[in-house]
Design a protein around this motif. Structure first.
Motif, PDB file in Angstrom:
ATOM      1  N   PRO A  81      26.340  52.235  11.051  1.00  0.00           N
ATOM      2  CA  PRO A  81      27.433  51.797  11.933  1.00  0.00           C
ATOM      3  C   PRO A  81      26.902  51.147  13.202  1.00  0.00           C
ATOM      4  O   PRO A  81      26.018  51.688  13.869  1.00  0.00           O
ATOM      5  CB  PRO A  81      28.182  53.104  12.225  1.00  0.00           C
ATOM      6  CG  PRO A  81      27.950  53.940  11.001  1.00  0.00           C
ATOM      7  CD  PRO A  81      26.541  53.619  10.576  1.00  0.00           C
ATOM      8  N   GLU A  89      27.971  50.805  16.156  1.00  0.00           N
ATOM      9  CA  GLU A  89      28.043  51.492  17.437  1.00  0.00           C
ATOM     10  C   GLU A  89      26.878  52.453  17.641  1.00  0.00           C
ATOM     11  O   GLU A  89      26.454  52.701  18.775  1.00  0.00           O
ATOM     12  CB  GLU A  89      29.374  52.248  17.573  1.00  0.00           C
ATOM     13  CG  GLU A  89      29.611  53.337  16.545  1.00  0.00           C
ATOM     14  CD  GLU A  89      30.315  52.851  15.297  1.00  0.00           C
ATOM     15  OE1 GLU A  89      30.926  53.683  14.604  1.00  0.00           O
ATOM     16  OE2 GLU A  89      30.249  51.631  15.022  1.00  0.00           O
ATOM     17  N   HIS A  90      26.348  53.022  16.534  1.00  0.00           N
ATOM     18  CA  HIS A  90      25.197  53.919  16.653  1.00  0.00           C
ATOM     19  C   HIS A  90      23.993  53.172  17.224  1.00  0.00           C
ATOM     20  O   HIS A  90      23.369  53.599  18.204  1.00  0.00           O
ATOM     21  CB  HIS A  90      24.826  54.501  15.288  1.00  0.00           C
ATOM     22  CG  HIS A  90      25.807  55.503  14.766  1.00  0.00           C
ATOM     23  ND1 HIS A  90      26.775  56.057  15.538  1.00  0.00           N
ATOM     24  CD2 HIS A  90      25.941  56.040  13.515  1.00  0.00           C
ATOM     25  CE1 HIS A  90      27.490  56.907  14.806  1.00  0.00           C
ATOM     26  NE2 HIS A  90      26.997  56.909  13.582  1.00  0.00           N
ATOM     27  N   THR A 110      20.575  60.590  10.881  1.00  0.00           N
ATOM     28  CA  THR A 110      22.016  60.344  10.986  1.00  0.00           C
ATOM     29  C   THR A 110      22.793  60.869   9.784  1.00  0.00           C
ATOM     30  O   THR A 110      24.010  60.708   9.732  1.00  0.00           O
ATOM     31  CB  THR A 110      22.303  58.840  11.135  1.00  0.00           C
ATOM     32  OG1 THR A 110      21.788  58.148   9.980  1.00  0.00           O
ATOM     33  CG2 THR A 110      21.654  58.284  12.387  1.00  0.00           C
ATOM     34  N   THR A 111      22.117  61.470   8.809  1.00  0.00           N
ATOM     35  CA  THR A 111      22.790  62.051   7.644  1.00  0.00           C
ATOM     36  C   THR A 111      22.439  63.529   7.559  1.00  0.00           C
ATOM     37  O   THR A 111      21.404  63.965   8.075  1.00  0.00           O
ATOM     38  CB  THR A 111      22.375  61.361   6.342  1.00  0.00           C
ATOM     39  OG1 THR A 111      20.988  61.634   6.077  1.00  0.00           O
ATOM     40  CG2 THR A 111      22.592  59.851   6.421  1.00  0.00           C
ATOM     41  N   GLU A 133      26.947  64.477  16.081  1.00  0.00           N
ATOM     42  CA  GLU A 133      28.050  63.530  16.169  1.00  0.00           C
ATOM     43  C   GLU A 133      27.869  62.336  15.233  1.00  0.00           C
ATOM     44  O   GLU A 133      28.846  61.668  14.885  1.00  0.00           O
ATOM     45  CB  GLU A 133      28.216  63.070  17.615  1.00  0.00           C
ATOM     46  CG  GLU A 133      28.738  64.186  18.520  1.00  0.00           C
ATOM     47  CD  GLU A 133      28.825  63.762  19.973  1.00  0.00           C
ATOM     48  OE1 GLU A 133      29.461  62.727  20.243  1.00  0.00           O
ATOM     49  OE2 GLU A 133      28.269  64.469  20.819  1.00  0.00           O
ATOM     50  N   TYR A 134      26.636  62.058  14.839  1.00  0.00           N
ATOM     51  CA  TYR A 134      26.435  60.978  13.868  1.00  0.00           C
ATOM     52  C   TYR A 134      27.169  61.273  12.559  1.00  0.00           C
ATOM     53  O   TYR A 134      27.547  60.363  11.828  1.00  0.00           O
ATOM     54  CB  TYR A 134      24.945  60.795  13.579  1.00  0.00           C
ATOM     55  CG  TYR A 134      24.177  60.126  14.686  1.00  0.00           C
ATOM     56  CD1 TYR A 134      24.607  58.937  15.255  1.00  0.00           C
ATOM     57  CD2 TYR A 134      22.990  60.681  15.166  1.00  0.00           C
ATOM     58  CE1 TYR A 134      23.892  58.320  16.267  1.00  0.00           C
ATOM     59  CE2 TYR A 134      22.263  60.079  16.174  1.00  0.00           C
ATOM     60  CZ  TYR A 134      22.722  58.896  16.730  1.00  0.00           C
ATOM     61  OH  TYR A 134      22.007  58.292  17.730  1.00  0.00           O
ATOM     62  N   ALA A 193      30.070  62.352  12.118  1.00  0.00           N
ATOM     63  CA  ALA A 193      31.499  62.085  12.182  1.00  0.00           C
ATOM     64  C   ALA A 193      31.869  60.787  11.474  1.00  0.00           C
ATOM     65  O   ALA A 193      33.032  60.590  11.108  1.00  0.00           O
ATOM     66  CB  ALA A 193      31.965  62.050  13.634  1.00  0.00           C
ATOM     67  N   THR A 194      30.905  59.881  11.285  1.00  0.00           N
ATOM     68  CA  THR A 194      31.203  58.598  10.643  1.00  0.00           C
ATOM     69  C   THR A 194      31.037  58.653   9.123  1.00  0.00           C
ATOM     70  O   THR A 194      31.347  57.674   8.447  1.00  0.00           O
ATOM     71  CB  THR A 194      30.286  57.494  11.195  1.00  0.00           C
ATOM     72  OG1 THR A 194      28.922  57.816  10.898  1.00  0.00           O
ATOM     73  CG2 THR A 194      30.446  57.362  12.696  1.00  0.00           C
ATOM     74  N   SER A 242      31.793  59.758   5.201  1.00  0.00           N
ATOM     75  CA  SER A 242      32.945  60.133   4.387  1.00  0.00           C
ATOM     76  C   SER A 242      32.819  61.594   3.982  1.00  0.00           C
ATOM     77  O   SER A 242      31.711  62.149   3.952  1.00  0.00           O
ATOM     78  CB  SER A 242      33.002  59.262   3.132  1.00  0.00           C
ATOM     79  OG  SER A 242      31.913  59.570   2.259  1.00  0.00           O
TER      80      SER A 242
END
Length: 380
Positions: free
Chosen positions: A56, A58-59, A122-123, A152-153, A155-156, A158
């Motif tokens: 993403p 924004e990250h 991020t996962t 918080e990563y 949150a994006t 699924s």
């Protein structure tokens, strides 16, 4: 994750062989807030951000602003399995999932030296597994200077991707710390909806289990090989199904297959195999092989066309079977095929002839147990 994020601030240290890795778990202050301060001790002259264009936007944009406050920053995209070249004296910062972190581990400076490395997974799989590993390329210890886990990563992601990312946690519970099964299962949600405290507890559990196993075995050649439970089948399933199948789904199938092999050998009791099913079901983990993947083809992929593969098998929950001192036991292709046939939906199932079912005697004794996770984690 909840729309109203609770604050999480946990500091740990992973001690693995000769290395000491600070691990920070954060949530609630915004992804990577405070990171420039955390990098101050590294005094980077330049920073090379290793990331994935699929992340993403924004990250990456937010992190570039933060890193730019610490030092001039450029971006590198991993391309295949080749090494990344970063400027001399640069700090490599890996932002992404397991593929990005593994690519950053291969980074080299023009003079051939390894740059200092910071991992920002991020996962969920990367947070509970890849980012915590110190077993680097070519069988060498590759310790990052810092692992920063910003929940918080997640949150994006699924719900399906988040659910699949729980597989390393389930493996850790089944193969290393079964005493935590009840506590973990009580917080599992097949439909998603994990709060930051639950996710932080999962990451912490995986960190402490890994620290206990890797304190004297950083490369995973002894007791820490238990963390490879289910891995051979997972890699082969992913290879046949392609990248569209999340690794976590493949690993869940690998755990089921390894349990089936262990039970068919007479190593694992049915109650312990049922415990696998209960935990995996509570997490909503994958149950059956993807359409088009046949047990025989998958067994051949696991063995690489040879007569047997090497797999971690269990004699009980948290109790890997030692074969001549190694936790990687030989498993014949036909033995594995029979176990994999149990993962085919009933409507697609072709019975495996009795003559193909493995009858393997297990030497007496219960040697090769694992130490319980203990004091290899320092708390600040």
């Amino acid at each position: 994750m909840s729309a109203h994020l609770s604050s999480v601030r946990i500091d740990r240290s992973l001690l693995a062989g000769p290395v000491h890795v600070p691990v920070q778990i954060r949530c609630g202050d915004g992804p990577s807030d405070g990171l420039p301060h955390a990098l101050s001790d590294l005094a980077p002259g330049r920073i090379a951000l290793v990331t994935d264009p699929g992340l993403p936007r924004e990250h990456a944009a937010r992190l570039l602003r933060l890193l730019g406050a610490a030092a001039p920053t450029g971006v590198l995209w991993p391309d295949g399995d080749g090494p990344l070249v970063v400027p001399d004296g640069a700090l490599a910062v890996a932002l992404g999932g397991s593929r990005v972190i593994e690519a950053a581990d291969r980074a080299r400076c023009p003079d051939g030296t390894r740059p200092a490395l910071v991992r920002l997974p991020t996962t969920l799989r990367a947070m509970t597994d890849t980012a915590l590993s110190v077993a680097g390329p070519a069988g060498r210890v590759a310790a990052p200077a810092l692992v920063r886990i910003d929940l918080e990563y997640l949150a994006t992601l699924s719900p399906h991707r988040l659910r699949a990312g729980l597989a390393p946690l389930l493996r850790t519970v089944l193969a290393v710390v079964p005493a935590s099964a009840g506590r973990v299962a009580s917080r599992l949600r097949p439909g998603g909806g994990y709060d930051p405290q639950a996710l932080a507890s999962y990451v912490s559990l995986c960190l402490e289990a890994r620290a206990a196993l890797c304190s004297h075995d950083p490369l995973g050649r002894g007791p820490a090989a238990a963390l490879r439970y289910g891995e051979p089948v997972a890699r082969a399933v992913r290879g046949l199904a392609g990248p569209g199948l999340p690794y976590g789904d493949a690993l869940a199938l690998g755990l089921r297959a390894a349990a089936a092999v262990s039970r068919r050998r007479g190593l694992l009791g049915r109650a312990d195999e049922a415990a696998h099913e209960e935990l995996l079901a509570a997490a909503g983990a994958a149950r059956t092989l993807p359409d088009g993947i046949r047990p025989r083809d998958l067994a051949a992929a696991v063995t690489g066309g040879r007569e047997e593969a090497r797999m971690v098998l269990l004699r009980g929950l948290g109790d890997p079977y030692a074969h001549h001192g190694s936790l990687l036991a030989p498993v014949r292709a036909e033995e594995l095929e029979a176990a994999l046939a149990e993962l085919v939906p009933a409507a697609r199932r072709i019975p495996v002839p009795d003559r193909d079912r493995a009858r393997v005697s297990v030497p007496g004794g219960r040697d090769g147990g694992l130490p319980a996770p203990g004091g290899a984690v320092s708390r600040k």
